[in-house]
Design a protein around this motif. Structure first.
Motif, PDB file in Angstrom:
ATOM      1  N   GLN A  45      -7.028   3.559  -9.144  1.00  0.00           N
ATOM      2  CA  GLN A  45      -5.665   3.779  -9.421  1.00  0.00           C
ATOM      3  C   GLN A  45      -5.477   4.247 -10.956  1.00  0.00           C
ATOM      4  O   GLN A  45      -4.632   3.715 -11.533  1.00  0.00           O
ATOM      5  CB  GLN A  45      -4.529   2.529  -9.225  1.00  0.00           C
ATOM      6  N   TYR A  53      -2.014   4.812 -12.889  1.00  0.00           N
ATOM      7  CA  TYR A  53      -1.019   5.700 -12.196  1.00  0.00           C
ATOM      8  C   TYR A  53       0.240   4.900 -12.307  1.00  0.00           C
ATOM      9  O   TYR A  53       0.426   3.752 -12.642  1.00  0.00           O
ATOM     10  CB  TYR A  53      -1.266   5.299 -10.760  1.00  0.00           C
ATOM     11  N   PRO A  55       3.455   3.355 -11.593  1.00  0.00           N
ATOM     12  CA  PRO A  55       3.807   2.401 -10.601  1.00  0.00           C
ATOM     13  C   PRO A  55       4.696   2.677  -9.357  1.00  0.00           C
ATOM     14  O   PRO A  55       5.544   3.646  -9.993  1.00  0.00           O
ATOM     15  CB  PRO A  55       4.174   0.973 -11.025  1.00  0.00           C
ATOM     16  N   ARG A  56       4.638   2.478  -8.516  1.00  0.00           N
ATOM     17  CA  ARG A  56       5.659   2.875  -7.218  1.00  0.00           C
ATOM     18  C   ARG A  56       7.080   2.175  -7.664  1.00  0.00           C
ATOM     19  O   ARG A  56       7.170   1.304  -8.197  1.00  0.00           O
ATOM     20  CB  ARG A  56       5.423   2.155  -5.974  1.00  0.00           C
ATOM     21  N   LYS A  57       8.200   2.883  -7.349  1.00  0.00           N
ATOM     22  CA  LYS A  57       9.462   2.255  -7.282  1.00  0.00           C
ATOM     23  C   LYS A  57       9.515   1.281  -6.379  1.00  0.00           C
ATOM     24  O   LYS A  57       8.958   1.105  -5.340  1.00  0.00           O
ATOM     25  CB  LYS A  57      10.608   3.256  -7.040  1.00  0.00           C
ATOM     26  N   ARG A  59      10.817  -1.361  -3.621  1.00  0.00           N
ATOM     27  CA  ARG A  59      11.613  -0.916  -2.344  1.00  0.00           C
ATOM     28  C   ARG A  59      11.813  -2.359  -1.689  1.00  0.00           C
ATOM     29  O   ARG A  59      11.364  -3.400  -1.948  1.00  0.00           O
ATOM     30  CB  ARG A  59      10.701  -0.173  -1.447  1.00  0.00           C
ATOM     31  N   LYS A  71       1.247  -6.097  -1.286  1.00  0.00           N
ATOM     32  CA  LYS A  71       1.572  -4.852  -2.115  1.00  0.00           C
ATOM     33  C   LYS A  71       0.378  -4.139  -1.799  1.00  0.00           C
ATOM     34  O   LYS A  71      -0.916  -4.187  -2.030  1.00  0.00           O
ATOM     35  CB  LYS A  71       1.644  -5.009  -3.612  1.00  0.00           C
ATOM     36  N   LYS A  73      -1.986  -0.628  -2.299  1.00  0.00           N
ATOM     37  CA  LYS A  73      -2.236   0.393  -3.115  1.00  0.00           C
ATOM     38  C   LYS A  73      -1.925   1.773  -2.530  1.00  0.00           C
ATOM     39  O   LYS A  73      -1.722   1.947  -1.366  1.00  0.00           O
ATOM     40  CB  LYS A  73      -3.559   0.236  -3.355  1.00  0.00           C
ATOM     41  N   MET A  74      -1.291   2.713  -3.515  1.00  0.00           N
ATOM     42  CA  MET A  74      -1.143   4.093  -3.218  1.00  0.00           C
ATOM     43  C   MET A  74      -2.401   4.864  -2.638  1.00  0.00           C
ATOM     44  O   MET A  74      -3.442   4.443  -3.335  1.00  0.00           O
ATOM     45  CB  MET A  74      -0.465   4.971  -4.280  1.00  0.00           C
ATOM     46  N   HIS A 108       2.168  14.803  -5.799  1.00  0.00           N
ATOM     47  CA  HIS A 108       1.995  13.622  -6.875  1.00  0.00           C
ATOM     48  C   HIS A 108       0.911  14.254  -7.873  1.00  0.00           C
ATOM     49  O   HIS A 108       0.983  13.868  -9.059  1.00  0.00           O
ATOM     50  CB  HIS A 108       1.057  12.558  -6.091  1.00  0.00           C
ATOM     51  N   TYR A 125       9.004  12.820  -8.195  1.00  0.00           N
ATOM     52  CA  TYR A 125       7.821  11.836  -8.255  1.00  0.00           C
ATOM     53  C   TYR A 125       7.183  11.798  -9.797  1.00  0.00           C
ATOM     54  O   TYR A 125       7.108  12.771 -10.189  1.00  0.00           O
ATOM     55  CB  TYR A 125       6.823  12.230  -7.333  1.00  0.00           C
ATOM     56  N   ARG A 128       0.584  11.712 -10.659  1.00  0.00           N
ATOM     57  CA  ARG A 128      -0.507  10.723 -10.522  1.00  0.00           C
ATOM     58  C   ARG A 128      -1.809  11.851 -10.234  1.00  0.00           C
ATOM     59  O   ARG A 128      -1.641  12.250  -9.173  1.00  0.00           O
ATOM     60  CB  ARG A 128      -0.234   9.873  -9.400  1.00  0.00           C
TER      61      ARG A 128
END
Length: 151
Positions: A45, A53, A55-57, A59, A71, A73-74, A108, A125, A128
């Motif tokens: 990441q 990267y 971080p994700r928003k 949810r 959790k 990973k993207m 991204h 977005y 990344r």
């Protein structure tokens, strides 16, 4: 990118001396090696410059009571060889995303706006960088080319 231009000017005369079939084989080897390093960077990441990267928003998941939600990973599937292709021909070594996944990767990579679903609101977005060269990638590339061209 200046390092890549310097590498191109340095290696071009050497590559012109070998046969097209050998160049194709070399390009495929280079592409697979680069794909492997990109996959490892996506697993970690990290952007090519070493920064993590964005971080994700957060949810809100509605799951069954008591269920533990891990959790994720993207880009877990994006990094697989199915979606991240590596190709080589006498003129170039290429790595990139295939099919519909390439659209998600581009959004991204460049930090564009998109909708998560057809009726969802448009979202900006975070950037990344999925594909990019690190200093170690360039050094590995130089070493690989030198080892292949000297044998």
């Amino acid at each position: 990118m200046a390092d890549l231009d310097a590498l191109e000017h340095w290696i071009s005369p050497l590559l012109k001396r070998i046969e097209p079939a050998a160049r194709t084989k070399l390009a495929r080897t280079v592409a697979k090696d680069l794909r492997r390093s990109q996959q490892q960077r996506v697993i970690a990441q990290r952007n090519p410059d070493g920064s993590p990267y964005a971080p994700r928003k957060p949810r809100q998941f509605r799951g069954k009571k008591g269920r533990i939600r891990r959790k994720l990973k993207m880009f877990q599937k994006l990094r697989t060889a199915t979606y991240l292709g590596a190709w080589g021909d006498p003129a170039a070594a290429t790595i990139g995303f295939t099919g519909r996944i390439s659209r998600i990767a581009r959004i991204h990579q460049d930090g564009l706006r998109d909708r998560a679903a057809a009726a969802a609101p448009s979202v900006q977005y975070e950037r990344r960088e999925l594909l990019g060269f690190t200093a170690s990638d360039i050094e590995k590339l130089k070493d690989l080319l030198l080892s292949r061209l000297t044998t």
